[in-house]
Scaffold this motif. Structure first.
Motif, PDB file in Angstrom:
ATOM      1  N   ARG A   1       0.835  -1.202   0.000  1.00 36.89           N
ATOM      2  CA  ARG A   1       0.000   0.000   0.000  1.00 36.89           C
ATOM      3  C   ARG A   1       0.879   1.266   0.000  1.00 36.89           C
ATOM      4  NH1 ARG A   1      -4.434  -0.697   4.570  1.00 36.89           N
ATOM      5  NH2 ARG A   1      -5.579   0.834   3.312  1.00 36.89           N
ATOM      6  N   GLU A   2       2.008   1.174   0.669  1.00 37.35           N
ATOM      7  CA  GLU A   2       2.946   2.301   0.657  1.00 37.35           C
ATOM      8  C   GLU A   2       3.612   2.428  -0.708  1.00 37.35           C
ATOM      9  OE1 GLU A   2       7.056   3.524   2.950  1.00 37.35           O
ATOM     10  OE2 GLU A   2       5.527   2.449   4.092  1.00 37.35           O
ATOM     11  N   MET A   3       3.857   1.310  -1.359  1.00 38.05           N
ATOM     12  CA  MET A   3       4.494   1.301  -2.669  1.00 38.05           C
ATOM     13  C   MET A   3       3.592   1.932  -3.729  1.00 38.05           C
ATOM     14  SD  MET A   3       6.077  -2.028  -4.671  1.00 38.05           S
ATOM     15  CE  MET A   3       4.550  -2.739  -5.266  1.00 38.05           C
ATOM     16  N   ASN A   4       2.268   1.822  -3.531  1.00 36.53           N
ATOM     17  CA  ASN A   4       1.303   2.343  -4.507  1.00 36.53           C
ATOM     18  C   ASN A   4       0.320   3.289  -3.806  1.00 36.53           C
ATOM     19  OD1 ASN A   4       1.875   0.578  -7.038  1.00 36.53           O
ATOM     20  ND2 ASN A   4       1.767  -0.877  -5.341  1.00 36.53           N
ATOM     21  N   PRO A   5       0.779   4.457  -3.370  1.00 33.70           N
ATOM     22  CA  PRO A   5      -0.062   5.343  -2.553  1.00 33.70           C
ATOM     23  C   PRO A   5      -1.298   5.879  -3.255  1.00 33.70           C
ATOM     24  CG  PRO A   5       1.934   6.469  -3.243  1.00 33.70           C
ATOM     25  CD  PRO A   5       2.106   5.033  -3.629  1.00 33.70           C
ATOM     26  N   ASP A   6      -1.292   5.904  -4.591  1.00 31.24           N
ATOM     27  CA  ASP A   6      -2.438   6.448  -5.329  1.00 31.24           C
ATOM     28  C   ASP A   6      -3.439   5.376  -5.738  1.00 31.24           C
ATOM     29  OD1 ASP A   6      -1.329   9.007  -5.204  1.00 31.24           O
ATOM     30  OD2 ASP A   6      -0.121   8.647  -7.006  1.00 31.24           O
ATOM     31  N   LYS A   7      -3.150   4.154  -5.409  1.00 25.01           N
ATOM     32  CA  LYS A   7      -4.033   3.059  -5.813  1.00 25.01           C
ATOM     33  C   LYS A   7      -5.163   2.875  -4.815  1.00 25.01           C
ATOM     34  CE  LYS A   7      -2.054  -0.315  -7.797  1.00 25.01           C
ATOM     35  NZ  LYS A   7      -2.587  -0.051  -9.157  1.00 25.01           N
ATOM     36  N   LYS A   8      -6.340   2.585  -5.309  1.00 29.27           N
ATOM     37  CA  LYS A   8      -7.487   2.293  -4.446  1.00 29.27           C
ATOM     38  C   LYS A   8      -7.454   0.816  -4.059  1.00 29.27           C
ATOM     39  CE  LYS A   8     -10.487   5.737  -6.667  1.00 29.27           C
ATOM     40  NZ  LYS A   8     -11.737   5.925  -7.447  1.00 29.27           N
ATOM     41  N   TYR A   9      -7.289   0.559  -2.797  1.00 25.49           N
ATOM     42  CA  TYR A   9      -7.228  -0.818  -2.309  1.00 25.49           C
ATOM     43  C   TYR A   9      -8.540  -1.199  -1.622  1.00 25.49           C
ATOM     44  CZ  TYR A   9      -2.202  -1.232  -3.092  1.00 25.49           C
ATOM     45  OH  TYR A   9      -0.959  -1.321  -3.657  1.00 25.49           O
ATOM     46  N   TYR A  10      -8.928  -2.444  -1.781  1.00 25.56           N
ATOM     47  CA  TYR A  10     -10.060  -2.959  -1.005  1.00 25.56           C
ATOM     48  C   TYR A  10      -9.576  -4.153  -0.197  1.00 25.56           C
ATOM     49  CZ  TYR A  10     -10.439  -6.554  -4.665  1.00 25.56           C
ATOM     50  OH  TYR A  10     -10.182  -7.587  -5.544  1.00 25.56           O
ATOM     51  N   PRO A  11     -10.149  -4.401   0.970  1.00 22.80           N
ATOM     52  CA  PRO A  11      -9.714  -5.523   1.814  1.00 22.80           C
ATOM     53  C   PRO A  11     -10.262  -6.838   1.303  1.00 22.80           C
ATOM     54  CG  PRO A  11     -11.505  -4.375   2.871  1.00 22.80           C
ATOM     55  CD  PRO A  11     -11.196  -3.607   1.622  1.00 22.80           C
ATOM     56  N   ASN A  12      -9.604  -7.902   1.669  1.00 19.89           N
ATOM     57  CA  ASN A  12     -10.067  -9.223   1.278  1.00 19.89           C
ATOM     58  C   ASN A  12     -11.386  -9.543   1.952  1.00 19.89           C
ATOM     59  OD1 ASN A  12      -8.865 -10.806  -0.651  1.00 19.89           O
ATOM     60  ND2 ASN A  12      -8.188 -12.339   0.794  1.00 19.89           N
ATOM     61  N   ALA A  13     -12.145 -10.439   1.354  1.00 18.06           N
ATOM     62  CA  ALA A  13     -13.435 -10.853   1.910  1.00 18.06           C
ATOM     63  C   ALA A  13     -13.240 -11.524   3.259  1.00 18.06           C
ATOM     64  CB  ALA A  13     -14.131 -11.808   0.952  1.00 18.06           C
ATOM     65  N   ASN A  14     -14.137 -11.213   4.202  1.00 17.76           N
ATOM     66  CA  ASN A  14     -14.094 -11.846   5.527  1.00 17.76           C
ATOM     67  C   ASN A  14     -15.482 -11.872   6.169  1.00 17.76           C
ATOM     68  OD1 ASN A  14     -14.360  -9.139   6.074  1.00 17.76           O
ATOM     69  ND2 ASN A  14     -12.666  -9.035   7.542  1.00 17.76           N
ATOM     70  N   SER A  15     -16.498 -12.156   5.360  1.00 22.06           N
ATOM     71  CA  SER A  15     -17.888 -12.263   5.820  1.00 22.06           C
ATOM     72  C   SER A  15     -18.426 -10.952   6.378  1.00 22.06           C
ATOM     73  CB  SER A  15     -18.037 -13.385   6.863  1.00 22.06           C
ATOM     74  OG  SER A  15     -17.772 -14.640   6.294  1.00 22.06           O
ATOM     75  N   THR A  16     -17.971  -9.833   5.819  1.00 16.76           N
ATOM     76  CA  THR A  16     -18.542  -8.531   6.141  1.00 16.76           C
ATOM     77  C   THR A  16     -19.187  -7.966   4.889  1.00 16.76           C
ATOM     78  OG1 THR A  16     -16.399  -7.466   5.705  1.00 16.76           O
ATOM     79  CG2 THR A  16     -16.914  -8.042   7.990  1.00 16.76           C
TER      80      THR A  16
END
Length: 749
Positions: free
Chosen positions: A560-575
């Motif tokens: 996430r630090e390597m790609n500061p402009d990228k939109k990240y989403y978290p992995n699925a975890n039943s939420t």
């Protein structure tokens, strides 16, 4: 395997390409800042608040988590009716089926509230709100902590946060970690415990194609069922009671029969269970070379034995229908995932990402000091795990694939209590009630002959494949005395165990004695396996997993630090997650094209009265021959059955609503496609598809096939600019400013 199927990850892998709109399982509370403009361009007409709001009615209030995350459902009427998949309610349908009333074979449609059937054990949860609590937890964590110390602090703080969020309410809550344990979120739910079966098509519609078509396109399956939530007179959660009333929900989805066309906007909200998109190359290699082949081997044998007994006896066929479906689903999943990881070159893609990450880390000493050990920790961990992965997998799949040993496991804690000089009566009674509760459902759907043959085959596989040094002495002793034929071994266990007879178990629970448990081979064997696992496998793997956990947390933070402009989403975890995309066709391989929808004609082309997976009911054939589709036909006169979208979903999304740009229900998601079975580990941009039951086919089956039009009158059905079938029902826009009772307590807080 924890490391293969349960990791909480990141996504997107840091590739230097623009984010694809169809990729991503997004937390709905962040839609406004992350995705809203993209969604508008693709056809979304709703505001972010109309999708997710804490204080006003929104789409989230129509999305239901079933059984803590096993499936998703959506509210489709003002009196608490739910739509979900047939396979999500399959256990309930089987639970209520008998040889005289075989709802699996014949289907079921309640004529009124009083005829709706109890769904034992099923719960329905509404999300009240979610909250970022990362700062509260991270400020108490230190880099010098061990993984055990870190986990302990997280558990303690999570308990405090949950208590504060639910105190004085009837809510329940969970705190979950995201991005490998770098962020933490609180989820507050209102959970209803009285859920009932309203309607379900016969399996010849709801499971049409069976295991053959599972995970495949083209598909022709009416994979849906109807449930209803009941509450007490005040609208609050309550245990099953005939005095309970249908729930009045905060919002329910209107159903559009306009149909879909290629390129149409499609949004899915639901509860995806687990993805492993940050799994490194070493983790993927372990999955496809050791863990998954073992699971396929064991499950394949188990399925063969069950099928033999089910084919020979109708009663057994009903009893084991749900069990067979559960084992079969992931049997084929593991085959498909292994195949497509290879076909889609996933390991090489992972290695390229890891090389890119390491180059970035090595460019600056500060980065190297912080993230330099990340991949080494992960790779060393998986190397150390190789010694234990098969014993771990066989413990779950083979040992406790035996039902009698699983029941023996449930009795194991009682042994320690009874062996005390003065057993605590309250503690003992709690264990007795726990076993009685398990036994109630266990023996209803239990066949001794089937389980005996399954046990024989699974213990044989375990004995032959696992190093003898890891096997329990008591197990080896039984094999030495009663083997080498494992049917003789199983016969001894079943003949001597009280667990093969429900009456014997009842007698024991009325007057429990330690010596009775000591003499029971099923209880002793379950305890011996469990002890061996805890002392020689789990104790070692917990240390290894801690190393991998630390490496993953660093790796994800570094990405996430390597790609500061990228939109990240978290992995699925039943939420709760939202995914958006389009109705879309695809090219699975060279010179092959798949259209984005199937029709009832395809059902008839697959029809085979000699194959129970492809039997078509006579009434459905007649409706097809007469083209009696009513208002559910497409403009070209065909009846569309399933369609495809490029939404990003996984297990747990089963039953999720597929929603158009106006917030209307257009289908019910139920599967993914074979060519992208590697998608839980690496999203496949060009070929990953979601398979959806068209809402028009669902309504056609309810109306024309089942003649249950009274159920349709409870729904809000819309078409183009015509008035809705229930014109008095409000839209989201009409109710968004009116706070609803479900959220009032939270709003006041």
């Amino acid at each position: 395997m924890k490391r293969i199927v349960g990791l909480v990850l990141v996504l997107m892998f840091g590739f230097q390409i623009a984010s694809r709109a169809n990729e991503g399982m997004w937390l709905p509370m962040f839609i406004d800042r992350l995705n809203y403009e993209d969604m508008q361009k693709m056809g979304l007409k709703l505001t972010p608040e109309e999708i997710y709001s804490v204080n006003h009615s929104s789409l989230k209030d129509a999305i239901v988590m079933l059984n803590g995350g096993s499936c998703t459902a959506e509210v489709i009427s003002k009196d608490g009716m739910l739509l979900t998949n047939h396979h999500c309610a399959y256990g309930v349908i089987q639970q209520n089926s008998t040889e005289e009333h075989n709802y699996l074979e014949d289907g079921f449609w309640a004529g009124n509230y009083g005829e709706e059937l109890k769904a034992d054990g099923m719960t329905a949860s509404f999300l009240v709100r979610m909250e970022d609590v990362s700062d509260k937890i991270n400020e108490a964590l230190q880099d010098t902590m061990s993984e055990d110390e870190r986990s302990q602090v997280i558990r303690q703080l999570s308990q405090t946060i949950k208590k504060e969020a639910t105190e004085g309410t009837d809510y329940n809550a969970s705190v979950k970690s995201f991005f490998g344990g770098n962020e933490f979120y609180l989820f507050v739910y209102k959970t209803y415990r009285d859920v009932r079966l309203v309607g379900a098509p016969p399996s010849s519609i709801g499971k049409f194609g069976g295991n053959t078509d599972n995970w495949m396109w083209p598909r022709h399956t009416g994979d849906f069922s109807l449930l209803r939530i009941y509450s007490d007179q005040e609208g609050e959660p309550a245990d099953f009671d005939q005095k309970n009333v249908p729930l009045k929900p905060n919002y329910h989805l209107p159903l559009s029969i306009d149909g879909v066309e290629k390129g149409d906007f499609a949004m899915i909200m639901g509860y995806p269970g687990s993805t492993d998109r940050y799994l490194t190359a070493s983790g993927v290699e372990m999955a496809i070379t050791k863990d998954q082949p073992a699971r396929v081997k064991i499950r394949g044998k188990r399925l063969d034995v069950m099928k033999e007994h089910m084919d020979a006896d109708k009663k057994v066929d009903i009893q084991y229908a749900s069990k067979y479906a559960g084992v079969s689903n992931y049997y084929k999943y593991f085959i498909g995932q292994t195949e497509q990881i290879k076909n889609n070159d996933v390991i090489e893609k992972k290695k390229e990402l890891e090389k890119e990450f390491q180059r970035w880390v090595n460019k600056k000493p500060a980065r190297k000091a912080k993230y330099g050990d990340a991949l080494n920790l992960i790779n060393e961990g998986y190397k150390e795990l190789e010694e234990y992965i098969l014993p771990q997998t066989y413990f779950g799949e083979a040992v406790f694939g035996s039902e009698i040993l699983l029941m023996g496991y449930y009795l194991s804690p009682m042994r320690g209590i009874l062996e005390q000089k003065d057993p605590d009566p309250k503690q003992l009674n709690a264990q007795i009630q726990r076993v009685k509760s398990r036994a109630k459902d266990f023996y209803k759907d239990y066949d001794v002959a089937t389980d005996k043959d399954v046990t024989a085959e699974l213990l044989k596989i375990y004995y032959n494949d696992i190093d003898k040094d890891i096997q329990p002495e008591y197990f080896k002793k039984i094999v030495k005395r009663k083997g080498p034929d494992f049917h003789d071994v199983a016969d001894y266990i079943f003949r001597k165990s009280m667990l093969s007879d429900t009456n014997e178990l009842k007698d024991f629970l009325n007057k429990p004695k330690a010596r009775k448990l000591d003499r029971d081979p099923a209880v002793r064997l379950a305890g011996a396996f469990l002890s061996k696992y805890r002392n020689e496998i789990s104790a070692k793997t917990s240390e290894i997993n801690a190393k991998i956990d630390r490496g993953n947390r660093l790796f994800i933070a570094g990405l996430r630090e390597m790609n500061p402009d990228k939109k990240y989403y978290p992995n699925a975890n039943s939420t709760m997650r939202l995914t958006y995309g389009q109705v879309l066709d695809y090219y699975p391989r060279d010179a092959v094209y798949y259209n984005y929808y199937t029709t009832l004609e395809g059902v008839m082309e697959k029809k085979d009265p000699t194959d129970d997976e492809f039997i078509v009911p006579d009434r459905l054939v007649k409706l097809y021959e007469n083209k009696n589709y009513g208002r559910y036909a497409a403009d070209d006169g065909t009846l569309r059955v399933n369609f495809l979208t490029n939404n990003d979903i996984t297990g747990g999304n089963s039953g999720s609503p597929v929603i158009n740009g106006k917030g209307e229900l257009i289908g019910c998601a139920f599967d993914g496609n074979w060519e992208a079975m590697s998608g839980d580990i690496f999203f496949e941009d060009e070929i990953q598809r979601t398979i959806v039951a068209d809402i028009r086919y669902i309504l056609f089956v309810i109306d024309k096939y089942a003649g249950a039009s009274h159920l349709l009158r409870q729904m809000t059905i819309v078409k183009s600019e015509e008035e809705t079938q229930k014109s008095t029902e409000p839209s989201i826009k009409e109710v968004k400013e009116a706070p609803k009772s479900q959220n009032n307590a939270e709003r006041k807080k």
